[in-house]
Design an enzyme around this catalytic site. Structure first.
Site, PDB file in Angstrom:
ATOM      1  N   HIS A  67      12.382  19.306  18.010  1.00  0.00           N
ATOM      2  CA  HIS A  67      11.178  19.391  18.856  1.00  0.00           C
ATOM      3  C   HIS A  67      11.255  20.686  19.698  1.00  0.00           C
ATOM      4  O   HIS A  67      11.612  20.648  20.871  1.00  0.00           O
ATOM      5  CB  HIS A  67      11.194  18.139  19.732  1.00  0.00           C
ATOM      6  CG  HIS A  67      10.023  17.890  20.599  1.00  0.00           C
ATOM      7  ND1 HIS A  67       9.455  18.830  21.421  1.00  0.00           N
ATOM      8  CD2 HIS A  67       9.313  16.756  20.800  1.00  0.00           C
ATOM      9  CE1 HIS A  67       8.459  18.280  22.100  1.00  0.00           C
ATOM     10  NE2 HIS A  67       8.350  17.028  21.735  1.00  0.00           N
ATOM     11  N   ASP A  72      -2.087  17.816  20.643  1.00  0.00           N
ATOM     12  CA  ASP A  72      -0.977  16.955  20.224  1.00  0.00           C
ATOM     13  C   ASP A  72      -1.309  16.525  18.798  1.00  0.00           C
ATOM     14  O   ASP A  72      -2.027  15.554  18.583  1.00  0.00           O
ATOM     15  CB  ASP A  72      -0.861  15.755  21.187  1.00  0.00           C
ATOM     16  CG  ASP A  72       0.443  14.987  20.998  1.00  0.00           C
ATOM     17  OD1 ASP A  72       1.179  15.293  20.035  1.00  0.00           O
ATOM     18  OD2 ASP A  72       0.719  14.080  21.806  1.00  0.00           O
ATOM     19  N   ARG A 114      14.008  18.400  29.485  1.00  0.00           N
ATOM     20  CA  ARG A 114      12.644  18.831  29.139  1.00  0.00           C
ATOM     21  C   ARG A 114      12.639  20.303  28.739  1.00  0.00           C
ATOM     22  O   ARG A 114      12.721  21.182  29.589  1.00  0.00           O
ATOM     23  CB  ARG A 114      11.723  18.614  30.337  1.00  0.00           C
ATOM     24  CG  ARG A 114      10.324  19.160  30.159  1.00  0.00           C
ATOM     25  CD  ARG A 114       9.516  18.396  29.161  1.00  0.00           C
ATOM     26  NE  ARG A 114       9.208  17.044  29.605  1.00  0.00           N
ATOM     27  CZ  ARG A 114       8.753  16.082  28.799  1.00  0.00           C
ATOM     28  NH1 ARG A 114       8.541  16.332  27.510  1.00  0.00           N
ATOM     29  NH2 ARG A 114       8.511  14.861  29.267  1.00  0.00           N
ATOM     30  N   GLU A 142       7.109  21.732  16.164  1.00  0.00           N
ATOM     31  CA  GLU A 142       8.195  20.795  15.885  1.00  0.00           C
ATOM     32  C   GLU A 142       8.364  20.598  14.383  1.00  0.00           C
ATOM     33  O   GLU A 142       7.411  20.299  13.682  1.00  0.00           O
ATOM     34  CB  GLU A 142       7.898  19.469  16.586  1.00  0.00           C
ATOM     35  CG  GLU A 142       7.594  19.673  18.073  1.00  0.00           C
ATOM     36  CD  GLU A 142       7.004  18.438  18.742  1.00  0.00           C
ATOM     37  OE1 GLU A 142       7.357  17.326  18.330  1.00  0.00           O
ATOM     38  OE2 GLU A 142       6.196  18.594  19.665  1.00  0.00           O
TER      39      GLU A 142
HETATM   40  C1  BG6 Z   1       5.427  15.457  21.348  1.00  0.00           C
HETATM   41  C2  BG6 Z   1       4.522  14.284  21.117  1.00  0.00           C
HETATM   42  O1  BG6 Z   1       6.179  15.683  20.215  1.00  0.00           O
HETATM   43  O2  BG6 Z   1       6.300  15.170  22.426  1.00  0.00           O
HETATM   44  C3  BG6 Z   1       3.725  14.043  22.398  1.00  0.00           C
HETATM   45  O3  BG6 Z   1       3.664  14.526  20.028  1.00  0.00           O
HETATM   46  C4  BG6 Z   1       4.672  13.817  23.567  1.00  0.00           C
HETATM   47  O4  BG6 Z   1       2.865  12.929  22.221  1.00  0.00           O
HETATM   48  C5  BG6 Z   1       5.636  15.009  23.644  1.00  0.00           C
HETATM   49  O5  BG6 Z   1       3.930  13.732  24.752  1.00  0.00           O
HETATM   50  C6  BG6 Z   1       6.671  14.872  24.745  1.00  0.00           C
HETATM   51  O6  BG6 Z   1       7.351  13.660  24.638  1.00  0.00           O
HETATM   52  P1  BG6 Z   1       8.395  13.240  25.733  1.00  0.00           P
HETATM   53  O7  BG6 Z   1       8.871  11.866  25.338  1.00  0.00           O
HETATM   54  O8  BG6 Z   1       9.487  14.262  25.687  1.00  0.00           O
HETATM   55  O9  BG6 Z   1       7.662  13.255  27.035  1.00  0.00           O
END
Ligand code: BG6
Length: 291
Positions: free
Chosen positions: A160, A205, A71, A264
């Site tokens: 991302h 978002d 994360r 992103e």
């Molecule tokens: C973003 C999405 O790019 O990533 C969101 O637009 C999402 O909707 C976020 O919640 C995080 O995604 P993840 O799968 O890493 O929890």
């Protein structure tokens, strides 16, 4: 494996070691920049030019476990973005961020940057990811459809990128003024951005469509502007989970949301890329910081 990497890719300013969760990572420490990349996901988790504060945000609650995404930093979303549209049981954002990549090269460039080259194969796609850890962070994702594929295939991609901010409520992001966007926190409604830089007062978002230009994140409290410029990317996603969604995510601290924002660099939805057998597409993002 670790010893082979150390032997084969030994460059001053670069070392391979076991990181959190015993996952293998590359650590970059040179006169101009510091950085870190996990081989799982070819996941850049840290970068900053020497003399600057950390630029990439990383959650204190992140998993570091085989098959689970990290994360923060720069997850690579591929070959789909978000939930899989045909099969909800497939991993969100695709396989690229949760599979191991192979190191294919490492070198020190003339400008002092350390460049890593990683490879992966996902479905019929051959992926090459080059990361340059220098005064700028440059990430180049090249996707080629195998020439043995029997028909064209489509994919979505996103670099991302999570950024450290002083407080998301007091920053702004310029570069997406007037663009159309899909508002994922308002039933996917198609909206049009105002002529002002983006500011934040709640969960965001958004998928900004047909946006090729650079974004500038101005953070007055940290006294810096982060510039995100790109090529080969037609969509830009801006995300902050705010209070309730942060609480719903096990790998995201309840109180961490003010300190981050994602910009992103993507090709998603109507901007997904279709390749013919042997065809390729390259998505590039370059991140720089100024005071
Ligand atoms: C973003 C999405 O790019 O990533 C969101 O637009 C999402 O909707 C976020 O919640 C995080 O995604 P993840 O799968 O890493 O929890």
């Amino acid at each position: 494996m670790l010893n082979d990497l150390k032997k084969e890719f030994s460059v001053p300013g670069l070392c391979f070691e076991l990181g959190n969760g015993n996952l293998i990572r590359a650590v970059i420490d040179t006169a101009i920049a510091k950085g870190e990349l996990f081989l799982q996901g070819a996941h850049v988790t840290s970068w900053h030019p020497v003399g600057q504060r950390p630029v990439l945000w990383l959650s204190g609650q992140s998993n570091y476990e085989a098959g689970k995404p990290i994360r923060g930093g720069v997850p690579i979303c591929f070959p789909w973005f978000g939930p899989n549209s045909k099969d909800i049981t497939q991993p969100a954002h695709g396989f690229a961020r949760i599979t191991d990549w192979q190191v294919a090269g490492a070198r020190s460039n003339t400008d002092g940057a350390i460049e890593l080259h990683l490879k992966n194969t996902i479905d019929s796609f051959l992926l090459d990811f080059h990361v340059e850890f220098g005064r700028e962070l440059k990430m180049t994702l090249r996707t080629q459809l195998s020439s043995e594929a029997t028909s064209s295939h489509s994919f979505e991609d996103a670099l991302h990128t999570y950024f450290v901010v002083s407080d998301v409520r007091s920053i702004s992001i310029a570069g997406l003024e007037g663009a159309s966007y899909i508002d994922k926190v308002d039933q996917g409604m198609l909206k049009q951005a105002s002529g002002e830089a983006i500011t934040f007062a709640g969960e965001a978002d958004r998928v900004y469509l047909e946006t090729q230009t650079a974004c500038e994140l101005t953070d007055s409290a940290l006294g810096r502007v982060i510039r995100v410029s790109k090529t080969g990317s037609a969509s830009t996603v801006v995300w902050n989970p705010w209070i309730d969604k942060s609480k719903r995510m096990a790998d995201f601290g309840d109180d961490e949301w003010p300190g981050m924002v994602c910009i992103e660099t993507a090709n998603v939805g109507t901007s997904q890329i279709e390749l013919e057998p042997g065809g390729s597409h390259t998505t590039v993002v370059t991140i720089s910081v100024s005071n």
